[in-house]
Scaffold this motif. Structure first.
Motif, PDB file in Angstrom:
ATOM      1  N   PRO A   1     -61.344  75.650 -12.148  1.00 32.45           N
ATOM      2  CA  PRO A   1     -62.082  76.876 -12.502  1.00 32.45           C
ATOM      3  C   PRO A   1     -62.527  76.854 -13.953  1.00 32.45           C
ATOM      4  CG  PRO A   1     -59.738  77.316 -12.393  1.00 32.45           C
ATOM      5  CD  PRO A   1     -59.910  75.902 -11.911  1.00 32.45           C
ATOM      6  N   ASP A   2     -63.641  77.448 -14.167  1.00 34.45           N
ATOM      7  CA  ASP A   2     -64.160  77.564 -15.534  1.00 34.45           C
ATOM      8  C   ASP A   2     -63.551  78.819 -16.165  1.00 34.45           C
ATOM      9  OD1 ASP A   2     -67.534  77.491 -16.977  1.00 34.45           O
ATOM     10  OD2 ASP A   2     -65.546  77.687 -17.871  1.00 34.45           O
ATOM     11  N   ALA A   3     -62.590  78.670 -17.130  1.00 36.91           N
ATOM     12  CA  ALA A   3     -61.858  79.807 -17.715  1.00 36.91           C
ATOM     13  C   ALA A   3     -62.782  80.742 -18.478  1.00 36.91           C
ATOM     14  CB  ALA A   3     -60.755  79.292 -18.629  1.00 36.91           C
ATOM     15  N   PHE A   4     -63.694  80.136 -19.235  1.00 37.45           N
ATOM     16  CA  PHE A   4     -64.562  80.996 -20.048  1.00 37.45           C
ATOM     17  C   PHE A   4     -65.561  81.749 -19.201  1.00 37.45           C
ATOM     18  CE2 PHE A   4     -63.067  79.888 -24.132  1.00 37.45           C
ATOM     19  CZ  PHE A   4     -62.587  78.598 -24.036  1.00 37.45           C
ATOM     20  N   GLN A   5     -65.992  81.108 -18.091  1.00 39.86           N
ATOM     21  CA  GLN A   5     -66.906  81.806 -17.201  1.00 39.86           C
ATOM     22  C   GLN A   5     -66.210  82.981 -16.545  1.00 39.86           C
ATOM     23  OE1 GLN A   5     -70.124  81.282 -16.748  1.00 39.86           O
ATOM     24  NE2 GLN A   5     -70.264  83.003 -15.309  1.00 39.86           N
ATOM     25  N   GLY A   6     -64.932  82.805 -16.162  1.00 38.94           N
ATOM     26  CA  GLY A   6     -64.173  83.911 -15.578  1.00 38.94           C
ATOM     27  C   GLY A   6     -63.910  85.016 -16.575  1.00 38.94           C
ATOM     28  N   ALA A   7     -63.720  84.648 -17.837  1.00 40.35           N
ATOM     29  CA  ALA A   7     -63.445  85.646 -18.868  1.00 40.35           C
ATOM     30  C   ALA A   7     -64.634  86.567 -19.060  1.00 40.35           C
ATOM     31  CB  ALA A   7     -63.086  84.970 -20.183  1.00 40.35           C
ATOM     32  N   ARG A   8     -65.834  86.010 -18.925  1.00 41.54           N
ATOM     33  CA  ARG A   8     -67.019  86.842 -19.069  1.00 41.54           C
ATOM     34  C   ARG A   8     -67.134  87.856 -17.945  1.00 41.54           C
ATOM     35  NH1 ARG A   8     -69.331  81.889 -20.978  1.00 41.54           N
ATOM     36  NH2 ARG A   8     -70.003  81.346 -18.862  1.00 41.54           N
ATOM     37  N   ASP A   9     -66.494  87.604 -16.861  1.00 38.11           N
ATOM     38  CA  ASP A   9     -66.526  88.539 -15.743  1.00 38.11           C
ATOM     39  C   ASP A   9     -65.422  89.592 -15.826  1.00 38.11           C
ATOM     40  OD1 ASP A   9     -68.677  87.153 -14.769  1.00 38.11           O
ATOM     41  OD2 ASP A   9     -67.415  85.812 -13.537  1.00 38.11           O
ATOM     42  N   ASP A  10     -64.470  89.387 -16.695  1.00 38.85           N
ATOM     43  CA  ASP A  10     -63.331  90.314 -16.792  1.00 38.85           C
ATOM     44  C   ASP A  10     -63.158  90.736 -18.247  1.00 38.85           C
ATOM     45  OD1 ASP A  10     -59.957  90.245 -15.429  1.00 38.85           O
ATOM     46  OD2 ASP A  10     -60.985  91.721 -16.666  1.00 38.85           O
ATOM     47  N   VAL A  11     -63.440  92.000 -18.539  1.00 44.78           N
ATOM     48  CA  VAL A  11     -63.372  92.492 -19.927  1.00 44.78           C
ATOM     49  C   VAL A  11     -61.959  92.347 -20.489  1.00 44.78           C
ATOM     50  CG1 VAL A  11     -63.669  94.518 -21.400  1.00 44.78           C
ATOM     51  CG2 VAL A  11     -65.266  94.089 -19.525  1.00 44.78           C
ATOM     52  N   THR A  12     -60.972  92.602 -19.656  1.00 46.56           N
ATOM     53  CA  THR A  12     -59.586  92.502 -20.103  1.00 46.56           C
ATOM     54  C   THR A  12     -59.239  91.093 -20.541  1.00 46.56           C
ATOM     55  OG1 THR A  12     -58.973  94.257 -18.577  1.00 46.56           O
ATOM     56  CG2 THR A  12     -57.203  92.911 -19.454  1.00 46.56           C
ATOM     57  N   VAL A  13     -59.662  90.139 -19.770  1.00 44.97           N
ATOM     58  CA  VAL A  13     -59.394  88.744 -20.127  1.00 44.97           C
ATOM     59  C   VAL A  13     -60.120  88.366 -21.405  1.00 44.97           C
ATOM     60  CG1 VAL A  13     -59.623  86.350 -19.373  1.00 44.97           C
ATOM     61  CG2 VAL A  13     -58.979  88.121 -17.728  1.00 44.97           C
ATOM     62  N   GLN A  14     -61.344  88.868 -21.542  1.00 46.76           N
ATOM     63  CA  GLN A  14     -62.092  88.591 -22.761  1.00 46.76           C
ATOM     64  C   GLN A  14     -61.364  89.110 -23.999  1.00 46.76           C
ATOM     65  OE1 GLN A  14     -66.023  90.259 -22.049  1.00 46.76           O
ATOM     66  NE2 GLN A  14     -66.897  88.195 -21.904  1.00 46.76           N
ATOM     67  N   LEU A  15     -60.877  90.364 -23.903  1.00 48.04           N
ATOM     68  CA  LEU A  15     -60.155  90.941 -25.042  1.00 48.04           C
ATOM     69  C   LEU A  15     -58.895  90.157 -25.351  1.00 48.04           C
ATOM     70  CD1 LEU A  15     -60.534  94.757 -24.271  1.00 48.04           C
ATOM     71  CD2 LEU A  15     -61.769  93.397 -25.970  1.00 48.04           C
ATOM     72  N   ALA A  16     -58.213  89.691 -24.290  1.00 48.93           N
ATOM     73  CA  ALA A  16     -56.998  88.904 -24.509  1.00 48.93           C
ATOM     74  C   ALA A  16     -57.306  87.608 -25.229  1.00 48.93           C
ATOM     75  CB  ALA A  16     -56.311  88.634 -23.176  1.00 48.93           C
ATOM     76  N   ILE A  17     -58.405  86.978 -24.850  1.00 55.26           N
ATOM     77  CA  ILE A  17     -58.792  85.721 -25.491  1.00 55.26           C
ATOM     78  C   ILE A  17     -59.153  85.957 -26.957  1.00 55.26           C
ATOM     79  CG2 ILE A  17     -60.526  83.890 -25.499  1.00 55.26           C
ATOM     80  CD1 ILE A  17     -60.641  84.120 -22.464  1.00 55.26           C
ATOM     81  N   ILE A  18     -59.906  87.049 -27.210  1.00 52.64           N
ATOM     82  CA  ILE A  18     -60.281  87.371 -28.599  1.00 52.64           C
ATOM     83  C   ILE A  18     -59.043  87.651 -29.444  1.00 52.64           C
ATOM     84  CG2 ILE A  18     -61.494  89.047 -30.054  1.00 52.64           C
ATOM     85  CD1 ILE A  18     -63.530  89.356 -27.796  1.00 52.64           C
ATOM     86  N   TRP A  19     -58.100  88.400 -28.875  1.00 47.51           N
ATOM     87  CA  TRP A  19     -56.861  88.715 -29.597  1.00 47.51           C
ATOM     88  C   TRP A  19     -56.086  87.442 -29.929  1.00 47.51           C
ATOM     89  CZ3 TRP A  19     -54.354  91.905 -32.488  1.00 47.51           C
ATOM     90  CH2 TRP A  19     -52.963  91.820 -32.603  1.00 47.51           C
ATOM     91  N   ASP A  20     -55.994  86.516 -28.964  1.00 44.97           N
ATOM     92  CA  ASP A  20     -55.287  85.257 -29.216  1.00 44.97           C
ATOM     93  C   ASP A  20     -55.967  84.453 -30.316  1.00 44.97           C
ATOM     94  OD1 ASP A  20     -53.372  85.796 -27.324  1.00 44.97           O
ATOM     95  OD2 ASP A  20     -54.459  84.767 -25.703  1.00 44.97           O
ATOM     96  N   GLN A  21     -57.278  84.574 -30.418  1.00 45.44           N
ATOM     97  CA  GLN A  21     -58.019  83.804 -31.411  1.00 45.44           C
ATOM     98  C   GLN A  21     -57.881  84.358 -32.820  1.00 45.44           C
ATOM     99  OE1 GLN A  21     -61.996  83.736 -29.850  1.00 45.44           O
ATOM    100  NE2 GLN A  21     -61.602  81.984 -28.468  1.00 45.44           N
ATOM    101  N   ILE A  22     -57.779  85.713 -32.972  1.00 48.85           N
ATOM    102  CA  ILE A  22     -57.730  86.306 -34.312  1.00 48.85           C
ATOM    103  C   ILE A  22     -56.318  86.659 -34.751  1.00 48.85           C
ATOM    104  CG2 ILE A  22     -60.022  87.280 -33.959  1.00 48.85           C
ATOM    105  CD1 ILE A  22     -58.711  90.021 -33.677  1.00 48.85           C
ATOM    106  N   LYS A  23     -55.363  86.613 -33.833  1.00 48.42           N
ATOM    107  CA  LYS A  23     -54.004  87.045 -34.156  1.00 48.42           C
ATOM    108  C   LYS A  23     -53.390  86.199 -35.262  1.00 48.42           C
ATOM    109  CE  LYS A  23     -50.996  86.266 -31.025  1.00 48.42           C
ATOM    110  NZ  LYS A  23     -50.228  86.398 -29.759  1.00 48.42           N
ATOM    111  N   ALA A  24     -53.427  84.926 -35.094  1.00 51.18           N
ATOM    112  CA  ALA A  24     -52.786  84.051 -36.073  1.00 51.18           C
ATOM    113  C   ALA A  24     -53.519  84.002 -37.407  1.00 51.18           C
ATOM    114  CB  ALA A  24     -52.625  82.646 -35.481  1.00 51.18           C
ATOM    115  N   PRO A  25     -54.826  83.779 -37.445  1.00 52.58           N
ATOM    116  CA  PRO A  25     -55.496  83.635 -38.752  1.00 52.58           C
ATOM    117  C   PRO A  25     -55.735  84.947 -39.499  1.00 52.58           C
ATOM    118  CG  PRO A  25     -57.102  83.446 -36.999  1.00 52.58           C
ATOM    119  CD  PRO A  25     -55.771  83.520 -36.326  1.00 52.58           C
ATOM    120  N   LEU A  26     -55.692  86.096 -38.822  1.00 53.86           N
ATOM    121  CA  LEU A  26     -56.033  87.355 -39.489  1.00 53.86           C
ATOM    122  C   LEU A  26     -54.859  88.321 -39.558  1.00 53.86           C
ATOM    123  CD1 LEU A  26     -58.167  89.167 -40.775  1.00 53.86           C
ATOM    124  CD2 LEU A  26     -58.765  89.971 -38.485  1.00 53.86           C
TER     125      LEU A  26
END
Length: 249
Positions: free
Chosen positions: A11-36
């Protein structure tokens, strides 16, 4: 069965994330949590530690100062002349200084009765004290209640003045300044300023005024500070516009 390609099986994870707002927010949070977020939290923790250290140093310093004062400091009644005000049968109450008590108020629904009652209950000759209530209340109901309370004490023979103004320039300080412009203030030797929620003991003036009467070089008298929920400050002013502050400690 038709064979599936590897592209179809994974499965394409990023393609699925675009279909699910919750998953998108989780991915964004994982990306900014450590550096910010983590550096910001570290900075906040450091600031809290520094402030805690400053408070600790301040408490140690004040403790040392208080201990030294208790060990080596001289009590005010030993450093300065203090004599109780005495009644004179021949001259009557004229030996007592004329004192103006100012009480600035602003929508003091909970405490106006207590503060006015305490000021009117001061143990001082009634003909040598004027209670001045400076009401800047914006609530008409509270303003009416304060005025009625002043009238009630006036009916008991207390020399109490209810003063209002048409603006709030300078807030309570402005009200105090405006109150000093009244003609009857010129006859006063000292002015005691009580905050609206301050309830002085009946003998407050008898304990403090003698220090000022018998020590004309004094500009400050410190006495015990009692308060409920707010800091309370009492100030004395001489007619020569020298502010003599009494901080109730």
């Amino acid at each position: 069965m038709e064979r599936l390609t590897s592209t179809q099986m994974i499965p394409d994870a990023f393609q699925g994330a675009r279909d699910d707002v919750t998953v998108q927010l989780a991915i964004i949070w994982d990306q900014i949590k450590a550096p910010l977020i983590v550096p910001l939290l570290r900075i906040a923790v450091a600031i809290c530690l520094i402030m805690s250290l400053m408070l600790f140093i301040e408490r140690v310093y004040m403790g040392v100062v208080i201990m030294l004062v208790k060990l080596f400091g001289r009590k005010p009644d030993r450093r300065y002349r203090w004599e109780a005000m005495k009644d004179d049968v021949e001259v009557g109450n004229s030996t007592y200084p004329m004192v103006l008590v100012q009480i600035p108020m602003y929508n003091e629904r909970e405490v106006y009765q207590l503060s006015i009652g305490a000021a009117c209950g001061l143990s001082w000759p009634s003909d040598r004290v004027i209670i001045q209530v400076l009401d800047d209340s914006t609530d008409p109901t509270i303003k009416d209640m304060v005025e009625v309370e002043c009238q009630r004490w006036a009916s008991k023979g207390i020399n109490i003045k209810y003063e209002v103004r048409d603006n709030r320039n300078g807030y309570k300080s402005g009200a105090l300044k405006e109150g000093m412009k009244r003609s009857y203030v010129k006859s006063c030797d000292y002015v005691a300023i009580f905050d609206a929620d301050f309830q002085p003991e009946p003998d407050f003036l008898r304990r403090t005024i003698p220090f000022l009467v018998h020590n004309p070089e004094l500009a400050l008298v410190q006495t015990r500070w009692k308060f409920g929920n707010l800091a309370l400050i009492t100030t004395f002013i001489s007619p020569t516009l020298i502010w003599l502050s009494l901080l109730l400690i």
